[in-house]
Design a protein around this motif. Structure first.
Motif, PDB file in Angstrom:
ATOM      1  N   GLN A  18     -31.567  43.717 -46.821  1.00  0.00           N
ATOM      2  CA  GLN A  18     -30.583  43.171 -45.898  1.00  0.00           C
ATOM      3  C   GLN A  18     -29.515  44.194 -45.532  1.00  0.00           C
ATOM      4  O   GLN A  18     -29.214  44.382 -44.353  1.00  0.00           O
ATOM      5  CB  GLN A  18     -29.930  41.928 -46.502  1.00  0.00           C
ATOM      6  CG  GLN A  18     -28.859  41.316 -45.597  1.00  0.00           C
ATOM      7  CD  GLN A  18     -28.496  39.899 -45.993  1.00  0.00           C
ATOM      8  OE1 GLN A  18     -29.268  39.223 -46.678  1.00  0.00           O
ATOM      9  NE2 GLN A  18     -27.339  39.426 -45.573  1.00  0.00           N
TER      10      GLN A  18
ATOM     11  N   THR B 152     -28.968  45.855 -41.830  1.00  0.00           N
ATOM     12  CA  THR B 152     -27.747  45.467 -41.120  1.00  0.00           C
ATOM     13  C   THR B 152     -27.213  46.607 -40.254  1.00  0.00           C
ATOM     14  O   THR B 152     -26.706  46.387 -39.150  1.00  0.00           O
ATOM     15  CB  THR B 152     -26.663  45.020 -42.123  1.00  0.00           C
ATOM     16  OG1 THR B 152     -27.087  43.803 -42.741  1.00  0.00           O
ATOM     17  CG2 THR B 152     -25.328  44.770 -41.435  1.00  0.00           C
TER      18      THR B 152
ATOM     19  N   GLY C 181     -30.507  40.910 -42.409  1.00  0.00           N
ATOM     20  CA  GLY C 181     -30.152  42.168 -41.760  1.00  0.00           C
ATOM     21  C   GLY C 181     -30.090  42.055 -40.251  1.00  0.00           C
ATOM     22  O   GLY C 181     -29.342  42.787 -39.597  1.00  0.00           O
TER      23      GLY C 181
ATOM     24  N   ASP D 265     -26.493  39.653 -39.581  1.00  0.00           N
ATOM     25  CA  ASP D 265     -25.177  39.969 -40.141  1.00  0.00           C
ATOM     26  C   ASP D 265     -24.238  40.622 -39.141  1.00  0.00           C
ATOM     27  O   ASP D 265     -23.198  40.062 -38.777  1.00  0.00           O
ATOM     28  CB  ASP D 265     -25.341  40.872 -41.372  1.00  0.00           C
ATOM     29  CG  ASP D 265     -25.195  40.093 -42.671  1.00  0.00           C
ATOM     30  OD1 ASP D 265     -24.954  38.876 -42.607  1.00  0.00           O
ATOM     31  OD2 ASP D 265     -25.330  40.704 -43.748  1.00  0.00           O
TER      32      ASP D 265
ATOM     33  N   ALA E 174     -21.236  48.281 -42.372  1.00  0.00           N
ATOM     34  CA  ALA E 174     -21.960  47.679 -43.495  1.00  0.00           C
ATOM     35  C   ALA E 174     -22.289  48.703 -44.574  1.00  0.00           C
ATOM     36  O   ALA E 174     -22.598  48.329 -45.707  1.00  0.00           O
ATOM     37  CB  ALA E 174     -23.251  47.022 -43.003  1.00  0.00           C
TER      38      ALA E 174
END
Length: 416
Positions: free
Chosen positions: A76, A80, A131, A134, A355
């Motif tokens: 994830q 992202t 991912g 987000d 991120a």
């Protein structure tokens, strides 16, 4: 000759009142559903797959379950970064909807597996979904909210997520009494409902002109010196924020046993639900966004340092309350500042690049927290982890003060 008439300067217009649009309401509601669905099933993965067979578990090793959860997290967080860049090309809505559908499939698949390879595949699919949605979700919030109201909007979004964190585990635990499959399918259906809500309420926010190739935005964000400094310094904060799941939990268990985790997480999430929005309104009134973020990070570091003095569980909870006041201020201010850095055509890429701080800080914090606790125990210095974390907080706050110079007014960072 008569004196010239005085020049009357009209008063500055009052800012538009903050009223939630349908798109904003949909984003808040879907965020509640996503966090609730996530916490309805993810904590149960450990319970179901590594729990004793005598109580309905599968008896897997803790290392196996840790591999599953770690793979989902890495998948994830890694994706992202690119999900944000893709949203600048496609618009955030298609990616958010695709992410919700993939997570629906991933969570539902978990309910039908009893082997490690299949569970790893299901967890990876769920991670890919996260991912995809987000960074585009943050980009959508930015695009549907005027600059002057973004801190409040991010605060409300965070509040809805915390409400999901409170209700999700309760619902998941109740459904586990029926079966893990029931809990997994229920969590999956919640993501499907979130997709329906956003399909109806969120307009297709077309990309701004000049977005360029799909990864150009990441290159632009990385080349923005001030934003790059901001992102890298924030790694220090995410090392601290991870400790609620590592060092703080370990200390709570040492003071009050395994049953301490319920009050610990309940206090943290409950305070966020009750206080985050009014706290942000008060902070907005008295502090610029930059100063609010610096002060909040310093408060998080201070609260961790004070935990070295906590010799009882109530004293630790008092420190956790202080810690929560800091963390609930950081998220909306950090998101608001990221939106200020980003040119309109690169919003998704900037949120994707940001991120990196969560991914790196979360990974380092998970390892560092446990290592510091062990090192302090071996050296006979139980204050070691807390003093070290407080020092990290101090240097992170100073680093943010340096990295955010000139950020006290909206729009000052886009050309940085």
């Amino acid at each position: 000759m008569s004196a010239p008439a005085p020049v009357t300067v009209p008063p500055a217009p009052d800012p538009a009142p903050f009223r939630l649009s349908a798109a904003q309401q949909g984003l808040i509601a879907s965020n509640f559903l996503m966090w609730g669905g996530f916490f309805a099933v993810i904590p149960l993965v450990t319970v179901h797959f590594s729990g004793p067979t005598a109580h309905g578990g599968l008896g897997w090793s803790a290392a196996s379950v840790g591999l599953v959860l770690g793979l989902r997290q890495v998948t994830q967080q890694g994706l992202t970064v690119f999900g944000g860049a893709w949203s600048d090309r496609l618009g955030p809505k298609p990616l958010i909807l695709a992410g919700c559908l993939l997570r629906t499939l991933g969570f539902a698949w978990m309910g039908f597996t009893d082997t490690l390879p299949v569970l790893l595949a299901a967890a990876t699919l769920a991670g890919v979904g996260g991912g995809l949605f987000d960074a585009p979700k943050s980009a959508a919030i930015t695009q549907v909210t005027p600059a002057g109201h973004r801190t409040r909007m991010f605060s409300l979004t965070s509040l809805s997520g915390n409400a999901g964190m409170v209700t999700g585990p309760l619902i998941g635990a109740a459904l586990l009494g029926l079966s893990f499959r029931t809990a997994a399918l229920a969590a999956a259906s919640v993501y499907l409902l979130a997709a329906v809500v956003l399909a109806v309420t969120l307009p297709h926010l077309r990309p701004e002109r000049g977005a360029g190739r799909s990864l150009d935005g990441l290159r632009v964000a990385a080349q923005n010196t001030r934003f790059r400094r901001f992102t890298l310094v924030l790694i220090g904060y995410f090392i601290l924020s991870t400790q609620i799941n590592v060092a703080v939990t370990l200390k709570a268990i040492a003071l009050a046993g395994e049953s301490a985790t319920g009050p610990l997480y309940g206090l943290s999430a409950g305070l966020a639900v009750a206080l985050q929005y009014p706290l942000l309104r008060a902070v907005e009134r008295f502090l610029p966004t930059r100063a609010a973020l610096v002060a909040a990070v310093a408060l998080v570091g201070l609260s961790l340092g004070l935990m070295s003095l906590a010799t009882s569980f109530p004293a630790l909870l008092a420190c956790v309350a202080l810690y929560s006041l800091g963390t609930m201020t950081v998220y909306p201010t950090q998101q608001t500042l990221t939106s200020r850095f980003a040119p309109p055509e690169r919003v998704g890429s900037y949120f994707g690049f940001s991120a990196i701080s969560l991914g790196v800080g979360g990974a380092v914090g998970s390892v560092l927290g446990g290592a510091l606790v062990d090192a302090g125990a071996r050296a006979g210095v139980p204050a070691l982890p807390w003093v070290t974390l407080a020092v990290i907080g101090l240097f992170t706050a100073l680093g943010l003060h340096w990295a955010l110079q000139g950020m006290d007014a909206p729009g000052e960072a886009a050309q940085a």
